[in-house]
Structures are given as C-alpha cells and as structure tokens.
Design a protein around this motif. Structure first.
Motif, PDB file in Angstrom:
ATOM      1  N   ASP A 150       0.846  -1.189   0.000  1.00  0.00           N
ATOM      2  CA  ASP A 150       0.000   0.000   0.000  1.00  0.00           C
ATOM      3  C   ASP A 150       0.892   1.252   0.000  1.00  0.00           C
ATOM      4  N   GLN A 151       0.838   2.024  -1.059  1.00  0.00           N
ATOM      5  CA  GLN A 151       1.712   3.187  -1.201  1.00  0.00           C
ATOM      6  C   GLN A 151       1.322   4.339  -0.280  1.00  0.00           C
ATOM      7  N   GLN A 152       0.160   4.250   0.348  1.00  0.00           N
ATOM      8  CA  GLN A 152      -0.261   5.300   1.267  1.00  0.00           C
ATOM      9  C   GLN A 152       0.201   5.040   2.709  1.00  0.00           C
ATOM     10  N   VAL A 153       0.891   3.933   2.907  1.00  0.00           N
ATOM     11  CA  VAL A 153       1.434   3.595   4.222  1.00  0.00           C
ATOM     12  C   VAL A 153       2.939   3.425   4.096  1.00  0.00           C
ATOM     13  N   HIS A 154       3.692   4.121   4.945  1.00  0.00           N
ATOM     14  CA  HIS A 154       5.152   4.017   4.882  1.00  0.00           C
ATOM     15  C   HIS A 154       5.553   2.555   5.045  1.00  0.00           C
ATOM     16  N   PRO A 155       6.392   2.032   4.145  1.00  0.00           N
ATOM     17  CA  PRO A 155       6.748   0.598   4.199  1.00  0.00           C
ATOM     18  C   PRO A 155       7.402   0.181   5.505  1.00  0.00           C
ATOM     19  N   ALA A 156       8.174   1.072   6.137  1.00  0.00           N
ATOM     20  CA  ALA A 156       8.817   0.719   7.407  1.00  0.00           C
ATOM     21  C   ALA A 156       7.775   0.521   8.501  1.00  0.00           C
ATOM     22  N   PHE A 157       6.733   1.350   8.488  1.00  0.00           N
ATOM     23  CA  PHE A 157       5.685   1.219   9.492  1.00  0.00           C
ATOM     24  C   PHE A 157       4.881  -0.051   9.249  1.00  0.00           C
ATOM     25  N   SER A 190      -0.867   9.467   9.316  1.00  0.00           N
ATOM     26  CA  SER A 190      -1.455   9.164   8.013  1.00  0.00           C
ATOM     27  C   SER A 190      -1.647   7.649   7.855  1.00  0.00           C
ATOM     28  N   ALA A 191      -0.655   6.881   8.282  1.00  0.00           N
ATOM     29  CA  ALA A 191      -0.743   5.422   8.184  1.00  0.00           C
ATOM     30  C   ALA A 191      -1.876   4.877   9.056  1.00  0.00           C
ATOM     31  N   ILE A 192      -2.026   5.426  10.249  1.00  0.00           N
ATOM     32  CA  ILE A 192      -3.072   4.943  11.156  1.00  0.00           C
ATOM     33  C   ILE A 192      -4.457   5.279  10.612  1.00  0.00           C
ATOM     34  N   ARG A 193      -4.604   6.470  10.033  1.00  0.00           N
ATOM     35  CA  ARG A 193      -5.897   6.814   9.412  1.00  0.00           C
ATOM     36  C   ARG A 193      -6.216   5.836   8.286  1.00  0.00           C
ATOM     37  N   ARG A 194      -5.211   5.461   7.533  1.00  0.00           N
ATOM     38  CA  ARG A 194      -5.387   4.502   6.445  1.00  0.00           C
ATOM     39  C   ARG A 194      -5.817   3.134   6.998  1.00  0.00           C
ATOM     40  N   LEU A 195      -5.208   2.735   8.098  1.00  0.00           N
ATOM     41  CA  LEU A 195      -5.581   1.469   8.732  1.00  0.00           C
ATOM     42  C   LEU A 195      -7.038   1.487   9.175  1.00  0.00           C
ATOM     43  N   MET A 196      -7.446   2.592   9.777  1.00  0.00           N
ATOM     44  CA  MET A 196      -8.825   2.707  10.258  1.00  0.00           C
ATOM     45  C   MET A 196      -9.829   2.532   9.128  1.00  0.00           C
ATOM     46  N   ARG A 197      -9.507   3.125   7.964  1.00  0.00           N
ATOM     47  CA  ARG A 197     -10.448   3.112   6.846  1.00  0.00           C
ATOM     48  C   ARG A 197     -10.394   1.815   6.040  1.00  0.00           C
ATOM     49  N   GLN A 198      -9.174   1.377   5.711  1.00  0.00           N
ATOM     50  CA  GLN A 198      -9.009   0.285   4.756  1.00  0.00           C
ATOM     51  C   GLN A 198      -8.687  -1.062   5.395  1.00  0.00           C
ATOM     52  N   TYR A 199      -8.141  -1.051   6.613  1.00  0.00           N
ATOM     53  CA  TYR A 199      -7.719  -2.305   7.240  1.00  0.00           C
ATOM     54  C   TYR A 199      -8.211  -2.357   8.697  1.00  0.00           C
ATOM     55  N   PRO A 200      -9.515  -2.318   8.905  1.00  0.00           N
ATOM     56  CA  PRO A 200     -10.042  -2.272  10.277  1.00  0.00           C
ATOM     57  C   PRO A 200      -9.671  -3.498  11.106  1.00  0.00           C
TER      58      PRO A 200
END
Length: 231
Positions: free
Chosen positions: A116-123, A166-176
C-alpha cells in the motif's frame, strides 16, 4: 503390579506419546476421563501432573516455529494447529495461540498493506512484526515507534508524526481488522502530542536552573557558618 497402577502407567505412556501441538483437545479429554474414573493416590496425581507439564515446552516450541513461518505456512494447516494450541491447559500457550489465530484472519490484509503506497513501508513492516511477536519482543518495537515522535529523540519528529498518523488513518479506513489487533497502541501513537515532551523538558530545565541558583546562593552562607564554628 495392581490394576490401578497398570492403568496409570498406560495413561502416562499414552500422554507422553501424543503430540501437544495437534492433539491438545484429545489430551485434555483423556485427562478428564482418567481423573474422573477413580480416586488417584497422591503419587499418581503427581506423576500425571509431571507428564502433562512436560508437554508445555513442546507447545511453546510449536508456537515459536509458527511465528517464524507465519506468513508462508499453509493457512488451513496453521489454523488447525493454532486451534489445538488455543485449547491447551496452559494460559500462556492458549493466550499466544488465540492471538495468532486472530492475526491469521488478517494475513491477506497484511500482504495487501505491505504494498500500500499510502502507508510508509517501514511502518507496515514493523506492524507486521509486532502482530506475530511475543509480548517481550513486541513491546520494544512499539516503544521504538513512539520514540520517533519524541522531539528529544528524533530531530525529524514532525515528519515522523505526519507519516505515522497518516498510516493509522489509512488502517482505520481500509484495514479495520489490522487496526483492531493493535487498537490501544495505535490510538496512543495517533493521539500523541510532541508538545507534551517539549513542555516537560522545559519544566525540567527550569527546575535545574532554579536548583542551581539556590545552591549558589546557599554556598556562601554555609561557608560563613562553617567559618564561624571553626573559629
């Protein structure tokens, strides 16, 4: 040898030859049947407990092996093995197996997250490690991520905060499902305000300055008192 002793020996031999990682439920069932069938002498009860306790290291090793190969093991076989371990009579084994069972339901989501390019790969990578680690292994990784947000540990803390939030917001929306696995820690990261550390450091520095001034003010008085006593 008595019939009672023969049955106890037969039970113990059977238990020792079973595989705890895949036969935990059957082991528990046999134990309940054996203990309910008759009153055991104290020595026999101890022998049963020793035999059963010897299965715990094997179960822990099975968990360690699963962790090492978690992302590549065949899903069905791993699920069945973890399901057996989750029924173990040892709280640490059962708790760890249940955690890995929960993570196993998100394996596909974790694979998707990795690209997922919207989440930093290291995180994404550290989150994946935390998910399958023991608590002792996971806690330093969690603290490391929090350290990236601390101004006194990372001069680029603002960029780190932006990326992590930003990564956590993405998790909330796309990877609950993934978010739910680490919700408490992720919320701590998301709500962390670096200003807290800045203000705390300022308070500590101000206290040090005041303490230093007090010491400088008191030293001459102490010197005068000592001079008066001596002379």
């Amino acid at each position: 040898m008595s019939d009672t002793a023969d049955k106890a020996r037969e039970y113990l031999q059977g238990m020792l030859h079973m595989q705890p990682s895949i036969e935990a439920n059957e082991m528990l069932s046999r134990r309940r049947q054996f203990l309910a069938s008759r009153e055991l002498a104290e020595g026999e009860i101890l022998a049963v407990e020793v035999a059963e306790e010897s299965s715990r290291p094997t179960m822990l090793q099975s968990l360690a092996d699963i962790r090492k190969q978690f992302w590549t093991l065949p899903a069905h076989g791993m699920y069945q093995q973890l399901k057996q371990l989750a029924a173990a009579p040892y709280p640490d084994v059962a708790t760890a197996a249940k955690r890995l069972l929960a993570v196993s339901t998100q394996r596909a989501a974790f694979h998707q997250l990795a690209s997922d390019q919207q989440v930093h790969p290291a995180f994404a990578q550290v989150l994946r490690k935390i998910a399958v680690s023991t608590p002792a292994q996971a806690n330093p990784l969690r603290e490391q991520q929090l350290g990236f947000l601390r101004p006194n540990k990372n001069p680029h803390y603002q960029a780190a905060q932006t990326a992590i939030q930003s990564a956590i917001r993405r998790l909330m929306r796309q990877y609950p499902g993934i978010y739910a696995l680490e919700q408490t820690w992720l919320n701590e990261l998301y709500n962390y305000d670096p200003q807290w550390d800045i203000e705390r450091d300022d308070d500590v520095n101000n206290f040090d300055v005041i303490s230093g001034l007090i010491v400088l003010a008191v030293l001459p008085i102490c010197g005068f008192v000592a001079w008066a006593i001596l002379f």
